[in-house]
Design a protein around this motif. Structure first.
Motif, PDB file in Angstrom:
ATOM      1  N   HIS A 211     -34.312  36.021  -6.965  1.00  0.00           N
ATOM      2  CA  HIS A 211     -35.380  36.710  -5.921  1.00  0.00           C
ATOM      3  C   HIS A 211     -36.754  36.057  -6.357  1.00  0.00           C
ATOM      4  O   HIS A 211     -37.708  35.857  -5.503  1.00  0.00           O
ATOM      5  CB  HIS A 211     -35.190  38.279  -6.038  1.00  0.00           C
ATOM      6  N   PHE A 212     -36.797  35.763  -7.611  1.00  0.00           N
ATOM      7  CA  PHE A 212     -38.253  35.248  -7.998  1.00  0.00           C
ATOM      8  C   PHE A 212     -38.251  33.692  -8.186  1.00  0.00           C
ATOM      9  O   PHE A 212     -39.450  33.268  -8.423  1.00  0.00           O
ATOM     10  CB  PHE A 212     -38.562  35.699  -9.614  1.00  0.00           C
ATOM     11  N   ARG A 213     -37.312  33.148  -7.658  1.00  0.00           N
ATOM     12  CA  ARG A 213     -37.369  31.669  -7.816  1.00  0.00           C
ATOM     13  C   ARG A 213     -38.575  31.198  -6.876  1.00  0.00           C
ATOM     14  O   ARG A 213     -38.966  31.503  -5.861  1.00  0.00           O
ATOM     15  CB  ARG A 213     -36.078  31.238  -6.865  1.00  0.00           C
TER      16      ARG A 213
ATOM     17  N   GLN B 287     -47.647  37.561 -19.016  1.00  0.00           N
ATOM     18  CA  GLN B 287     -46.179  38.069 -18.915  1.00  0.00           C
ATOM     19  C   GLN B 287     -46.279  39.484 -18.073  1.00  0.00           C
ATOM     20  O   GLN B 287     -46.646  40.529 -18.922  1.00  0.00           O
ATOM     21  CB  GLN B 287     -45.442  38.207 -20.504  1.00  0.00           C
ATOM     22  N   LEU B 288     -45.254  39.572 -17.005  1.00  0.00           N
ATOM     23  CA  LEU B 288     -45.139  40.820 -16.342  1.00  0.00           C
ATOM     24  C   LEU B 288     -43.837  41.667 -16.854  1.00  0.00           C
ATOM     25  O   LEU B 288     -42.976  41.058 -16.371  1.00  0.00           O
ATOM     26  CB  LEU B 288     -45.106  40.685 -14.809  1.00  0.00           C
ATOM     27  N   HIS B 289     -44.189  42.653 -17.452  1.00  0.00           N
ATOM     28  CA  HIS B 289     -42.871  43.306 -18.264  1.00  0.00           C
ATOM     29  C   HIS B 289     -42.248  44.484 -17.796  1.00  0.00           C
ATOM     30  O   HIS B 289     -41.396  45.293 -18.124  1.00  0.00           O
ATOM     31  CB  HIS B 289     -43.115  43.478 -19.774  1.00  0.00           C
ATOM     32  N   GLY B 290     -42.868  44.865 -16.303  1.00  0.00           N
ATOM     33  CA  GLY B 290     -42.292  46.128 -15.865  1.00  0.00           C
ATOM     34  C   GLY B 290     -41.718  45.825 -14.579  1.00  0.00           C
ATOM     35  O   GLY B 290     -40.883  44.920 -14.629  1.00  0.00           O
ATOM     36  N   GLY B 291     -41.674  46.786 -13.722  1.00  0.00           N
ATOM     37  CA  GLY B 291     -41.003  46.731 -12.314  1.00  0.00           C
ATOM     38  C   GLY B 291     -41.653  46.077 -11.260  1.00  0.00           C
ATOM     39  O   GLY B 291     -41.444  46.468  -9.928  1.00  0.00           O
ATOM     40  N   GLU B 292     -42.391  45.047 -11.735  1.00  0.00           N
ATOM     41  CA  GLU B 292     -43.235  44.267 -10.676  1.00  0.00           C
ATOM     42  C   GLU B 292     -42.569  43.774  -9.718  1.00  0.00           C
ATOM     43  O   GLU B 292     -41.584  43.284  -9.932  1.00  0.00           O
ATOM     44  CB  GLU B 292     -44.076  43.088 -11.199  1.00  0.00           C
ATOM     45  N   SER B 293     -42.889  43.838  -8.302  1.00  0.00           N
ATOM     46  CA  SER B 293     -42.367  43.295  -7.275  1.00  0.00           C
ATOM     47  C   SER B 293     -42.729  41.684  -7.179  1.00  0.00           C
ATOM     48  O   SER B 293     -43.871  41.257  -7.876  1.00  0.00           O
ATOM     49  CB  SER B 293     -42.820  43.907  -5.697  1.00  0.00           C
ATOM     50  N   LEU B 294     -42.040  41.019  -6.221  1.00  0.00           N
ATOM     51  CA  LEU B 294     -42.324  39.518  -6.104  1.00  0.00           C
ATOM     52  C   LEU B 294     -43.872  39.650  -5.377  1.00  0.00           C
ATOM     53  O   LEU B 294     -44.597  38.498  -5.806  1.00  0.00           O
ATOM     54  CB  LEU B 294     -41.565  38.960  -4.893  1.00  0.00           C
ATOM     55  N   HIS B 295     -43.976  40.571  -4.415  1.00  0.00           N
ATOM     56  CA  HIS B 295     -45.402  40.746  -3.858  1.00  0.00           C
ATOM     57  C   HIS B 295     -46.379  40.614  -5.009  1.00  0.00           C
ATOM     58  O   HIS B 295     -47.485  40.060  -5.014  1.00  0.00           O
ATOM     59  CB  HIS B 295     -45.417  41.801  -2.760  1.00  0.00           C
ATOM     60  N   HIS B 296     -46.523  41.629  -5.914  1.00  0.00           N
ATOM     61  CA  HIS B 296     -47.166  41.950  -7.077  1.00  0.00           C
ATOM     62  C   HIS B 296     -47.445  40.661  -7.955  1.00  0.00           C
ATOM     63  O   HIS B 296     -48.633  40.066  -8.207  1.00  0.00           O
ATOM     64  CB  HIS B 296     -46.853  42.870  -7.838  1.00  0.00           C
ATOM     65  N   LEU B 297     -46.227  40.027  -8.356  1.00  0.00           N
ATOM     66  CA  LEU B 297     -46.354  38.694  -9.261  1.00  0.00           C
ATOM     67  C   LEU B 297     -47.207  37.461  -8.341  1.00  0.00           C
ATOM     68  O   LEU B 297     -47.919  37.054  -8.820  1.00  0.00           O
ATOM     69  CB  LEU B 297     -44.900  38.316  -9.239  1.00  0.00           C
TER      70      LEU B 297
END
Ligand SMILES: O=C(O)c1ccccc1NCC(=O)[C@H](O)[C@H](O)COP(=O)(O)O
Length: 225
Positions: free
Chosen positions: A123-125, A86-96
């Protein structure tokens, strides 16, 4: 008859916490590995507790990170048998996307509720395997014990349904307010503070919450699926 929501109990930070949530109907058990929390645990602690208490096949393990490096996430995943990152910060789509490339686990994105959250979900779709919608509070990323404006929940649930991914509502859910939340028919709920007493997970609070979502003692979490 409405289906009870999928349950995620997060921020477990002791062997006692783990025992309490193992005895519950939780579907997901969360550990906060990022250092930005009062509930931070290490991979070593969690693997020790799991060895002591045994694996619980009917429950999935979730590791919470927030703007952490790929190396750190990978090192925790190598030590703890997580099912979900679970990524709970301000992660970008690139980072995810980069995290997805290096781990075998599903990767969920937590988003903090504000007027942009729905756009962020879009955006994360196709990249995020699930969403947690949590309360936004300056200086804290999660585990705030504070709820957001639940009127937006139907929009979040519709978007997640369109994307065919799970969506958990988080932030300040308690046995006292769960009946109000149930009117929004959440598909998943995620709780840290609301099932704690003196900063430890409390079986009486968990039982009270589960009764109110319509889970009775005869049901196991797997029999609900
Ligand atoms: O729980 C924390 O301390 C925490 C800290 C930093 C990032 C995430 C954190 N928790 C993640 C969760 O999934 C919590 O369940 C969620 O934030 C809801 O917490 P609460 O409002 O206390 O129920």
């Amino acid at each position: 008859m409405l289906m009870p929501p999928v349950l995620k109990y997060c921020g477990n930070h002791s062997l006692n916490d783990l025992s309490a949530v193992y005895a519950s109907h939780a579907d997901y058990i969360g550990f906060v590995f990022t250092h930005k929390s009062k509930r931070t645990v290490s991979a070593e602690q969690v693997s020790q507790w799991l060895n002591q208490i045994g694996q619980c096949k009917s429950k999935q393990l979730v590791g919470v990170f927030a703007d952490d490096s790929l190396e750190f996430i990978q090192s925790v995943c190598a030590r703890v048998p997580l099912d979900v990152v679970q990524l709970h910060g301000g992660e970008s789509l690139h980072h995810l996307s980069a995290v997805k490339k290096i781990v075998d686990q599903s990767v969920w994105k937590a988003l903090h509720h504000d007027e942009t959250t729905l756009d962020q979900m879009r955006h994360f779709r196709g990249a995020a395997d699930g969403f947690i919608i949590d309360t936004k509070r300056k200086g804290t990323l999660g585990g705030t014990g504070i709820r957001f404006d639940w009127h937006s929940i139907p929009n979040y649930l519709s978007e997640a349904k369109r994307q065919q991914v799970p969506c958990f509502i988080a932030g300040g859910i308690t046995p006292e307010n769960i009946e109000e939340l149930m009117m929004y028919q959440p598909t998943g709920i995620d709780i840290a503070s609301g099932i704690e007493h003196h900063f430890g997970k409390d079986q009486a609070l968990i039982r009270s919450l589960e009764e109110k979502v319509g889970i009775n003692d005869g049901q196991t979490s797997t029999s609900r699926k």
